[in-house]
Design a protein around this motif. Structure first.
Motif, short mmCIF file in Angstrom:
data_model
loop_
_atom_site.label_atom_id
_atom_site.label_comp_id
_atom_site.label_asym_id
_atom_site.label_seq_id
_atom_site.Cartn_x
_atom_site.Cartn_y
_atom_site.Cartn_z
N GLU A 7 -19.83 -40.89 -38.24
CA GLU A 7 -19.94 -41.85 -36.81
C GLU A 7 -18.77 -40.93 -36.69
OE1 GLU A 7 -20.79 -46.34 -38.24
OE2 GLU A 7 -18.85 -45.41 -38.48
N GLY A 8 -18.32 -41.45 -34.93
CA GLY A 8 -17.47 -41.12 -33.85
C GLY A 8 -16.40 -41.29 -33.84
N ILE A 9 -15.82 -40.69 -32.26
CA ILE A 9 -15.49 -41.43 -31.29
C ILE A 9 -15.45 -40.70 -30.54
CG2 ILE A 9 -12.87 -40.92 -31.99
CD1 ILE A 9 -12.17 -44.27 -30.88
N MET A 10 -15.58 -40.66 -29.41
CA MET A 10 -15.92 -40.73 -27.51
C MET A 10 -14.15 -39.38 -27.65
SD MET A 10 -18.83 -42.55 -26.12
CE MET A 10 -18.48 -42.07 -24.08
N GLY A 21 -11.38 -36.83 -29.06
CA GLY A 21 -12.24 -37.56 -29.71
C GLY A 21 -13.01 -36.41 -31.21
N ILE A 22 -13.66 -38.43 -32.13
CA ILE A 22 -14.03 -36.91 -33.20
C ILE A 22 -15.85 -37.19 -33.15
CG2 ILE A 22 -14.25 -37.24 -35.69
CD1 ILE A 22 -11.49 -38.28 -35.56
N MET A 28 -10.77 -33.78 -34.94
CA MET A 28 -10.28 -33.97 -33.65
C MET A 28 -10.56 -33.18 -33.16
SD MET A 28 -7.10 -36.25 -32.63
CE MET A 28 -8.18 -38.47 -33.58
N ARG A 29 -10.79 -32.73 -31.91
CA ARG A 29 -10.98 -32.09 -31.13
C ARG A 29 -10.64 -32.46 -29.87
NH1 ARG A 29 -14.31 -28.55 -33.61
NH2 ARG A 29 -16.19 -29.89 -35.37
N PHE A 30 -9.87 -31.23 -29.15
CA PHE A 30 -8.82 -31.59 -28.02
C PHE A 30 -9.52 -31.60 -26.68
CE2 PHE A 30 -5.83 -32.81 -30.81
CZ PHE A 30 -5.11 -34.24 -30.76
#
Length: 160
Positions: free
Chosen positions: A37-40, A108-109, A63-65
């Motif tokens: 699971e992640g977050i948009m 997001g992740i 976490m990607r920026f």
């Protein structure tokens, strides 16, 4: 805020400027992510002081920026945002971001069971095995997102 959270919030306020100079956090969000699971990618928005602290607990994630697209960006990116940096969120780690990362980037992740680690991960040296190229997400990840809401309203009339 609950009493058990006060020491953590006080330390964050003393050691970071994420919730504003001389200010304390007034908003804490508990997130739970299962492996996969992640977050948009998103931006926290103008309702908060332009900074955030994220305390990671249990399983790791990345976490990607990505740079937000502007109206002047050309269409050569194919509708994708440009990756700026990635941060490995290890158990018991604290990520603090503000400034350009807060205003100009989405964060997001990814929805993956294993994170691919590459040159965009800015904290590779902090990993248990710094040379690894894959980070297994494992079990559940918990995070506390700590912020300051700039303006609150007493809609229920509960405060005096």
């Amino acid at each position: 805020m609950p009493n058990w959270l006060q020491p953590l919030l006080q330390r964050m306020a003393q050691e970071t400027a994420a919730v504003g100079p001389g200010q304390g956090a007034n908003h804490v969000l508990l997130n739970v992510y299962r492996s996969g699971e992640g977050i948009m990618p998103h931006q926290d928005g103008p309702l908060y002081h332009p900074g955030v602290c994220i305390l990671s607990l249990a399983a790791p994630a990345v976490m990607r920026f990505t740079r937000k697209r502007s109206s002047t960006d050309n269409e050569s990116s194919g509708g994708r945002e440009r990756l700026v940096a990635s941060v490995a969120l290890m158990p018991r780690s604290l990520l603090v971001f503000c400034g350009d990362a807060y205003h100009s980037c989405l964060h997001g992740i990814d929805e993956v069971d294993a994170e691919m680690l590459d040159e965009t991960v800015v904290n590779m040296a902090a990993l248990p095995q710094p040379g690894d190229t894959v980070l297994q997400r494992g079990g559940e990840r918990f995070s506390l997102t700590v912020r300051r809401v700039l303006r609150t309203k007493n809609v229920l009339g509960l405060r005096k």
